[in-house]
Design a protein around this motif. Structure first.
Motif, PDB file in Angstrom:
ATOM      1  N   ALA A 183       0.860  -1.179   0.000  1.00 17.77           N
ATOM      2  CA  ALA A 183       0.000   0.000   0.000  1.00 17.77           C
ATOM      3  C   ALA A 183       0.898   1.230   0.000  1.00 17.77           C
ATOM      4  CB  ALA A 183      -0.955  -0.026   1.198  1.00 17.77           C
ATOM      5  N   SER A 184       0.534   2.263   0.764  1.00 16.48           N
ATOM      6  CA  SER A 184       1.301   3.503   0.743  1.00 16.48           C
ATOM      7  C   SER A 184       2.537   3.475   1.635  1.00 16.48           C
ATOM      8  CB  SER A 184       0.408   4.678   1.172  1.00 16.48           C
ATOM      9  OG  SER A 184      -0.138   4.433   2.465  1.00 16.48           O
ATOM     10  N   LEU A 204      -2.417 -18.634   5.173  1.00 22.44           N
ATOM     11  CA  LEU A 204      -1.681 -18.035   6.287  1.00 22.44           C
ATOM     12  C   LEU A 204      -1.318 -16.619   5.872  1.00 22.44           C
ATOM     13  CD1 LEU A 204      -0.138 -18.080   8.990  1.00 22.44           C
ATOM     14  CD2 LEU A 204       1.825 -19.031   7.750  1.00 22.44           C
ATOM     15  N   VAL A 205      -1.780 -15.629   6.625  1.00 30.01           N
ATOM     16  CA  VAL A 205      -1.480 -14.237   6.343  1.00 30.01           C
ATOM     17  C   VAL A 205      -0.413 -13.744   7.317  1.00 30.01           C
ATOM     18  CG1 VAL A 205      -2.381 -11.872   6.310  1.00 30.01           C
ATOM     19  CG2 VAL A 205      -3.780 -13.761   5.437  1.00 30.01           C
ATOM     20  N   THR A 210       1.363  -2.347  11.028  1.00 35.68           N
ATOM     21  CA  THR A 210       1.008  -1.262  10.099  1.00 35.68           C
ATOM     22  C   THR A 210       1.074  -1.705   8.636  1.00 35.68           C
ATOM     23  OG1 THR A 210       3.197  -0.225   9.793  1.00 35.68           O
ATOM     24  CG2 THR A 210       1.926   0.430  11.752  1.00 35.68           C
ATOM     25  N   GLY A 211       1.237  -2.988   8.376  1.00 42.45           N
ATOM     26  CA  GLY A 211       1.213  -3.476   6.998  1.00 42.45           C
ATOM     27  C   GLY A 211      -0.211  -3.491   6.463  1.00 42.45           C
ATOM     28  N   PRO A 212      -0.392  -3.528   5.142  1.00 40.72           N
ATOM     29  CA  PRO A 212      -1.735  -3.518   4.557  1.00 40.72           C
ATOM     30  C   PRO A 212      -2.498  -4.797   4.878  1.00 40.72           C
ATOM     31  CG  PRO A 212      -0.090  -3.956   2.877  1.00 40.72           C
ATOM     32  CD  PRO A 212       0.658  -3.597   4.117  1.00 40.72           C
ATOM     33  N   GLU A 213      -3.825  -4.691   4.908  1.00 39.29           N
ATOM     34  CA  GLU A 213      -4.652  -5.867   5.125  1.00 39.29           C
ATOM     35  C   GLU A 213      -4.640  -6.736   3.873  1.00 39.29           C
ATOM     36  OE1 GLU A 213      -8.550  -5.152   6.527  1.00 39.29           O
ATOM     37  OE2 GLU A 213      -7.918  -3.821   8.163  1.00 39.29           O
ATOM     38  N   THR A 227      -5.522 -18.334   8.698  1.00 38.24           N
ATOM     39  CA  THR A 227      -4.868 -17.988   9.962  1.00 38.24           C
ATOM     40  C   THR A 227      -4.090 -16.706   9.737  1.00 38.24           C
ATOM     41  OG1 THR A 227      -4.632 -20.340  10.531  1.00 38.24           O
ATOM     42  CG2 THR A 227      -3.256 -18.767  11.732  1.00 38.24           C
ATOM     43  N   VAL A 228      -4.253 -15.735  10.630  1.00 37.51           N
ATOM     44  CA  VAL A 228      -3.599 -14.439  10.492  1.00 37.51           C
ATOM     45  C   VAL A 228      -2.581 -14.254  11.609  1.00 37.51           C
ATOM     46  CG1 VAL A 228      -3.912 -11.938  10.438  1.00 37.51           C
ATOM     47  CG2 VAL A 228      -5.640 -13.437   9.409  1.00 37.51           C
TER      48      VAL A 228
END
Length: 250
Positions: A183-184, A204-205, A210-213, A227-228
């Motif tokens: 993202a930005s 698996l995420v 602060t990383g993008p979703e 799983t996040v």
């Protein structure tokens, strides 16, 4: 520009030497190696810092390193580093790449057969060229003084992979898909999809603070589980720093 890159790489290497010495565990404190079967989907920790995440992911007999903070090689055996199928960077901030030379050097000496492919944010390829150039002379001296490592001279190189500008498929082996999302900000979030032996997909995420979703997955088979791994308070199933290995499926 070439001179600037050499200086940047040299400074990064110096920082690694300072940080990694204090981070490597003494032999008597080393943990037993986590055992992974070829059909397992699992994640291992390799950093105890929330803001410098690191995870080793095993999926279908492949292994991928996410993040490269200083000292990570003290948590992983040389064999693990030699058998990596790829490395993916969360950002190009110094704290997230200072361990890359450790991965490079220990994996090479332990028998890495090919150049290690490294994916990451925009600018990753340029950074890798600088790092390879900085090690060109030391590699040659090591080759003469210590003899040829098992992997051969070319296996020492770091090879630029996919650079994630917004969303990109970084690796795809058919049953393992790694997608990077930007993202930005400076951070990349990764979504790893694994199709198990029954044909079901699991996600698996890996999301740095602060990383993008991560966007929804797009796979052919159902059902699938997700799983996040992220920071506290972000609706994550697990939080950085990961402290113990976790088996997602298998």
């Amino acid at each position: 520009m070439r001179h600037t890159l050499i200086v940047i790489a040299s400074v990064m290497l110096a920082a690694c030497d300072i940080g990694s010495t204090a981070s490597v565990r003494a032999p008597e404190q080393a943990k037993a190696e986590f055992q992974v079967a070829p059909g397992d989907f699992a994640v291992e920790p390799c950093s105890d810092e929330t803001n410098s995440p690191c995870a080793l992911v095993h999926a279908g007999g492949k292994s991928f390193l996410f993040g490269a903070p200083a000292g990570l090689s003290g948590d992983l055996t040389a064999e693990r580093l030699a058998n990596l199928d790829g490395s993916l960077l969360f950002s190009l901030l110094p704290r997230d790449i200072e361990g890359l030379d450790e991965v490079r050097n220990r994996g090479w000496r332990a028998g890495r057969a090919d150049a290690l492919v490294v994916a990451g944010p925009e600018g990753t390829g340029e950074m890798l060229e600088a790092l390879n150039l900085a090690y060109e002379q030391p590699d040659a001296l090591s080759f003469v003084d210590e003899g040829a490592p098992r992997g051969g001279f070319d296996a020492a190189l770091l090879q630029g992979g996919v650079e994630v500008l917004s969303q990109a498929l970084a690796f795809d082996t058919g049953d393992v898909k790694v997608v990077g999302l930007a993202a930005s900000g400076p951070y990349i979030t990764y979504r790893i999809g694994y199709r198990d032996l029954s044909g079901n997909w699991h996600d698996l995420v890996l999301r740095p603070c602060t990383g993008p979703e991560a966007a929804a997955a797009d796979y052919e088979s159902a059902p699938r589980s997700q799983t996040v791994l992220s920071c506290d308070g972000e609706g994550a199933d697990m939080a950085w720093p990961l402290t113990e290995p976790v088996k997602i499926s298998g």
